[in-house]
Design an enzyme around this catalytic site. Structure first.
Site, PDB file in Angstrom:
ATOM      1  N   TYR A  92       1.904 -75.665 -20.267  1.00 44.10           N
ATOM      2  CA  TYR A  92       2.483 -74.404 -20.750  1.00 44.10           C
ATOM      3  C   TYR A  92       3.293 -73.685 -19.669  1.00 44.10           C
ATOM      4  CZ  TYR A  92      -0.885 -75.541 -24.335  1.00 44.10           C
ATOM      5  OH  TYR A  92      -1.614 -76.222 -25.276  1.00 44.10           O
ATOM      6  N   ILE A  99       5.454 -68.801 -17.926  1.00 39.79           N
ATOM      7  CA  ILE A  99       4.184 -69.263 -18.463  1.00 39.79           C
ATOM      8  C   ILE A  99       4.065 -68.876 -19.923  1.00 39.79           C
ATOM      9  CG2 ILE A  99       1.666 -69.049 -18.266  1.00 39.79           C
ATOM     10  CD1 ILE A  99       2.361 -68.373 -15.209  1.00 39.79           C
ATOM     11  N   CYS A 100       3.772 -69.864 -20.757  1.00 42.47           N
ATOM     12  CA  CYS A 100       3.639 -69.643 -22.191  1.00 42.47           C
ATOM     13  C   CYS A 100       2.183 -69.354 -22.526  1.00 42.47           C
ATOM     14  CB  CYS A 100       4.126 -70.889 -22.940  1.00 42.47           C
ATOM     15  SG  CYS A 100       4.084 -70.707 -24.724  1.00 42.47           S
ATOM     16  N   MET A 101       1.812 -68.088 -22.483  1.00 43.67           N
ATOM     17  CA  MET A 101       0.452 -67.673 -22.837  1.00 43.67           C
ATOM     18  C   MET A 101       0.532 -66.366 -23.584  1.00 43.67           C
ATOM     19  SD  MET A 101      -1.923 -68.488 -19.484  1.00 43.67           S
ATOM     20  CE  MET A 101      -2.955 -67.074 -19.740  1.00 43.67           C
ATOM     21  N   HIS A 160       7.855 -67.079 -30.524  1.00 49.08           N
ATOM     22  CA  HIS A 160       6.480 -66.928 -30.993  1.00 49.08           C
ATOM     23  C   HIS A 160       6.319 -65.717 -31.909  1.00 49.08           C
ATOM     24  CE1 HIS A 160       4.571 -70.278 -29.084  1.00 49.08           C
ATOM     25  NE2 HIS A 160       5.070 -69.958 -27.911  1.00 49.08           N
TER      26      HIS A 160
END
Length: 173
Positions: A92, A99-101, A160
């Site tokens: 991620y 950062i993909c969180m 998202h």
């Protein structure tokens, strides 16, 4: 606004003290240019059964270096967090070290999250997302840039918000 700055400073001072007291030396923090609002965080540990831990051992990588910048309205908004080094693939971590969180987005963030908790969550998602240290010639030397990370993060948040946060199965890459 003054009150916000006081809340932010007090909270960050407490967080620094708590991290300094961590018995497991999971992370350590250095202030960037002595600013309380700009941290370089060294992540010293990931799951010892993971391929990433194996990569760290094989490449003599002692830690994963991240940068966290705290907005004026922290802890009510999340810090901007990105990977500085080493260059990672998957896990991620995207272009520029973004950062993909979900928890790092305004919608996913809670003011109850501590930096330590965020770092533990990040370490877990790195491993879950099959993060690896990039060893491709040429590519591994290219350092992540903040501008690139911010642009990537903005676009992933947009995506998202449109499609929701679903963690894709590992087979999808």
């Amino acid at each position: 606004q003054h009150h916000c700055k006081q809340v932010r400073s007090r909270r960050l001072m407490k967080e620094l003290q708590d991290i300094a007291r961590l018995s497991d030396r999971f992370i350590s923090v250095e202030l960037v240019d002595e600013s309380l609002f700009d941290w370089n965080v060294k992540l010293h540990q990931v799951d010892k059964d993971s391929v990433l831990w194996q990569d760290m051992k094989e490449t003599n990588t002692e830690f994963i270096l991240l940068n966290l910048t705290f907005p004026d309205n922290f802890p009510f908004s999340p810090p901007f967090m990105r990977v500085l080094s080493p260059r990672l693939e998957n896990g991620y971590v995207l272009d520029g070290g973004a950062i993909c969180m979900e928890l790092l987005t305004p919608r996913g963030w809670s003011s109850a999250y501590t930096v330590e908790a965020v770092m533990r969550q990040f370490a877990a998602s790195l491993v879950k997302g099959q993060g690896r240290i990039c060893r491709k010639a040429g590519k591994s030397k290219k350092s992540f840039s903040r501008k690139e990370a911010e642009a990537t993060f903005k676009s992933l948040v947009k995506t998202h918000e449109k499609y929701g946060w679903v963690t894709p199965p590992v087979s999808d890459g």
